[in-house]
Design an enzyme around this catalytic site. Structure first.
Site, mmCIF file in Angstrom:
data_model
loop_
_atom_site.group_PDB
_atom_site.id
_atom_site.type_symbol
_atom_site.label_atom_id
_atom_site.label_comp_id
_atom_site.label_asym_id
_atom_site.label_seq_id
_atom_site.Cartn_x
_atom_site.Cartn_y
_atom_site.Cartn_z
ATOM 1 N N ALA A 63 0.916 -1.085 -0.011
ATOM 2 C CA ALA A 63 0.015 0.145 0.102
ATOM 3 C C ALA A 63 1.021 1.230 0.014
ATOM 4 C CB ALA A 63 -0.972 -0.165 1.275
ATOM 5 N N GLY A 104 0.377 -5.031 1.084
ATOM 6 C CA GLY A 104 -0.582 -5.207 0.225
ATOM 7 C C GLY A 104 -0.273 -5.915 -1.244
ATOM 8 N N GLU A 107 -0.617 -9.502 -0.537
ATOM 9 C CA GLU A 107 -2.111 -9.897 -0.327
ATOM 10 C C GLU A 107 -2.742 -10.191 -1.648
ATOM 11 O OE1 GLU A 107 -3.982 -8.585 3.831
ATOM 12 O OE2 GLU A 107 -2.635 -6.775 3.219
ATOM 13 N N GLU A 127 3.457 -5.549 7.781
ATOM 14 C CA GLU A 127 2.727 -4.776 8.480
ATOM 15 C C GLU A 127 2.908 -4.338 10.122
ATOM 16 O OE1 GLU A 127 0.404 -5.824 4.743
ATOM 17 O OE2 GLU A 127 1.776 -7.057 6.457
#
Length: 698
Positions: A63, A104, A107, A127
């Site tokens: 992200a 992310g 993910e 994270e």
């Protein structure tokens, strides 16, 4: 367009681009565009399978952290919706990973059916290092691919693993050569007839899971710093007990709660600030510093030896120079011992250890500086000694070489004046142990050329340091503030606290080590020498006599077995009743009636002293931005990373509250040290924070 699609012989290919690290940024439209492309290709009868790929050297770093504070409520929604779309497709999706997939980005890959990566790829879910947990299905999909035990280790550590290890544990389906996209397309054709293989549908292996979960909970840091690790473990466990959908809901709830927590905000600020410090205000970003090819270090003491190790660890050749043969041999033995221990403990391979040894040379002749791109002076902190060194370097060093002083407090402009090329002189203040500590204060002198500064910052990056630019003043950014921090610690002793209470209060706040233990570790004689100089230069700024009395007793800290504490064979500090008695006696000598002092007051006085001096440093333009100060203190002085740094912390407390307490302290004992900085007064009055001075940084 951030996303391009095309079809090759029945395989739909999606390629997204958001250089340089391809973050899955909602503001850049990345997840939304990928979602639209997936829907279109899934509905196309010509397509039997889909390949998801990215441009550039990396699949995705995750992200965009800078977006997290702009709209926390909406930050995860596009990525979660994209994963839902992936789950609802009718055709298999193969993810082609080059370079790495983190956070992310991984993910997203976990939500596809198959994953193929280049051999050099790194994969991880970091994270927890930002006070968060994976928030787009990572705590549910990863355990179903690797088993609970492996997933717990990966998620709770936040560490990345290599592609071969990822393949071994089931995270990857295949390893590719250089052209991962082409191999992914071929792989897609081979599995197209097999249909979907969603990670959410995989059988969950919980072998060893309960034990690993319990062990990870036991290792999680206490208090706020461990909240993210505990949250991740709770989400994984929820998936085991409640199934995929129940676990996913738990993950979303925990992520959303942690996203707006104070520790996560502080960790994000520290993360972004470390990246922003490389963008130096006033320095042309187009001015690229030439990479350094070789280094020479003058001085073979603890600091010089540590710097040499740091340089060699980065793969650069370095020569340690000292006219004292015995000192040079001690340095050689220290280098050998450090590298040998690293090999024995598995931190280095035998080959890497040999390579590091080969990069470090030793010389008795200062003329060996010839050929070095950077020469670092690391001699005794005495201006006369430094004058001798820089006058010699002026005659011997190559034209264009960067001449750096490792001084921690002395005037870099005065040192530069010892040469005929002040434009090439700069401060490089390393922190001990230099081969471990990440901070490097890069001190720009009045006549330091932009090219010299640019090359110094490039060098910092080469040797894996966080370079922060400072102006010239006594102590630069870090030590100038540290002086006021220590002043309050000493005055607190005079008023009623004892050493162990001061240290315990600051360590409970999150400091890596309390101020008095820190000085015992650094060496009480170092501070003593500085105070002697300051007593002459700044007679209007008196110090507590307590640390001087301790030094007069020959108690210089750990190296002498005694300072504020006693140190036995294990080096563990033990409370010394004699020091407690000395502190109490000094209060009586000063006519002070000792009082009970709360831990809260200790923290406020020590931290707000940092904040007030930090504001003065900004006023004096020694630091360009508050984020530079925060980065110095988080990386060089053990300020708790989860609090972001002293200036960020002050903003979170609220500057009016900080100013109010400073004004109260100004009316008490030794109140002269508490004159509020003008910048702090203005910002508090305007209702703004220091963060508004960071520009486009953190």
């Amino acid at each position: 367009m951030p996303v391009k699609t095309h079809i090759e012989d029945g395989v739909g290919i999606i390629v997204f681009s958001n250089p340089p690290l391809n973050p899955i940024s909602a503001s850049a439209g990345i997840p939304q565009a990928i979602e639209a492309a997936l829907r279109a290709l899934d509905a196309d009868p010509q397509v039997n399978a889909v390949v998801l790929a990215a441009e550039g050297r990396m699949f995705s770093a995750g992200a965009d952290i800078a977006e997290f504070d702009k709209d926390p409520a909406a930050i995860a929604a596009p990525a979660r919706r994209l994963d839902d779309v992936l789950d609802g497709l009718t055709k298999p999706v193969i993810c082609a990973i080059q370079g790495g997939a983190l956070g992310g980005g991984l993910e997203l890959a976990l939500a596809t059916d198959y994953r193929i990566a280049t051999a050099d790829a790194k994969l991880g879910l970091p994270e927890v290092t930002l006070g968060l947990i994976p928030g787009a299905g990572g705590t549910q999909r990863l355990p179903r691919l690797t088993g609970v035990a492996q997933a717990v280790q990966l998620i709770s550590s936040g560490k990345a693993i290599g592609a071969a290890e990822a393949r071994r544990i089931g995270l990857l389906d295949a390893l590719a050569g250089d052209d991962v996209r082409a191999e992914a397309i071929a792989y897609a054709r081979s599995v197209a007839a097999d249909g979907r293989r969603r990670s959410r549908d995989r059988e969950l292996s919980n072998a060893g899971g309960p034990d690993v979960l319990a062990e990870a909970r036991g290792k999680a840091p206490r208090g706020a710093p461990g909240d993210a690790v505990r949250g991740a473990l709770d989400a994984i466990e929820a998936g085991v007990i409640l199934g995929f959908d129940g676990g996913l809901k738990a993950e979303y709830d925990i992520f959303d709660r942690l996203l707006v927590s104070e520790p996560a905000r502080g960790l994000r600020h520290a993360f972004l600030a470390e990246r922003a410090v490389a963008r130096v205000p006033g320095l042309d970003p187009a001015l690229n510093g030439d990479p350094v090819r070789s280094v020479a270090i003058i001085g073979s003491g603890t600091m010089g030896t540590g710097i040499a190790l740091a340089v060699a660890q980065a793969g650069l050749p370095v020569t340690v120079i000292d006219a004292n043969a015995a000192a040079l041999e001690r340095s050689r033995a220290s280098v050998e011992g450090t590298i040998t221990r690293a090999v024995e403990r598995g931190r280095l391979t035998q080959a890497a250890g040999l390579a590091q040894r080969a990069l470090i040379g030793f010389s008795l002749d200062i003329a060996s500086v010839r050929g070095a791109d950077v020469v670092i002076e690391a001699v005794f902190e005495d201006i006369a000694v430094k004058q001798q060194v820089f006058e010699a370097l002026d005659l011997l060093a190559d034209e264009g070489a960067v001449l750096a002083s490792n001084t921690s407090t002395l005037d870099v402009d005065r040192i530069a004046a010892f040469t005929s090329r002040p434009q090439s002189v700069i401060g490089m203040h390393f922190f001990s142990p230099a081969n471990i500590m990440r901070l490097l204060e890069v001190v720009r002198g009045e006549k330091t050329a932009p090219q010299t500064l640019a090359r110094a910052m490039t060098f910092a990056k080469q040797i894996r340091k966080v370079g922060v630019v400072s102006g010239v003043c006594d102590g630069f950014i870090g030590n100038r503030m540290f002086e006021e921090y220590l002043r309050q610690a000493y005055v607190l002793l005079e008023e009623g606290a004892l050493p162990q209470q001061v240290d315990a209060a600051m360590e409970a706040f999150g400091m890596a080590m309390g101020p008095l233990r820190t000085m015992d570790l650094a060496g009480q004689d170092i501070g003593w020498n500085i105070r002697k100089r300051r007593a002459v230069e700044q007679p209007d700024r008196p110090y507590s006599r307590i640390p001087d009395i301790i030094c007069e007793m020959g108690r210089f800290g750990q190296k002498t077995g005694a300072g504020y504490y006693l140190y036995g064979n294990g080096g563990k500090p033990e409370v010394d009743p004699a020091i407690d008695a000395l502190v109490v006696e000094q209060s009586h000598r000063l006519g002070i009636t000792r009082r009970s002092i709360s831990d809260e007051e200790i923290v406020e006085r020590c931290v707000y002293a940092l904040v007030n001096e930090g504001a003065r440093i900004l006023e004096d333009k020694i630091a360009a931005r508050p984020l530079d100060i925060d980065t110095v203190w988080v990386n060089g002085y053990g300020f708790p990373r989860f609090r972001g740094g002293p200036m960020f912390y002050a903003d979170r407390v609220g500057l009016p509250q900080v100013l109010s307490r400073i004004e109260a302290f100004a009316g008490a004992y030794q109140g002269w040290a508490w004159r509020p900085a003008d910048l702090l007064c203005r910002a508090a009055g305007a209702g703004t924070g220091f963060g508004t001075l960071n520009g486009d940084g953190a």
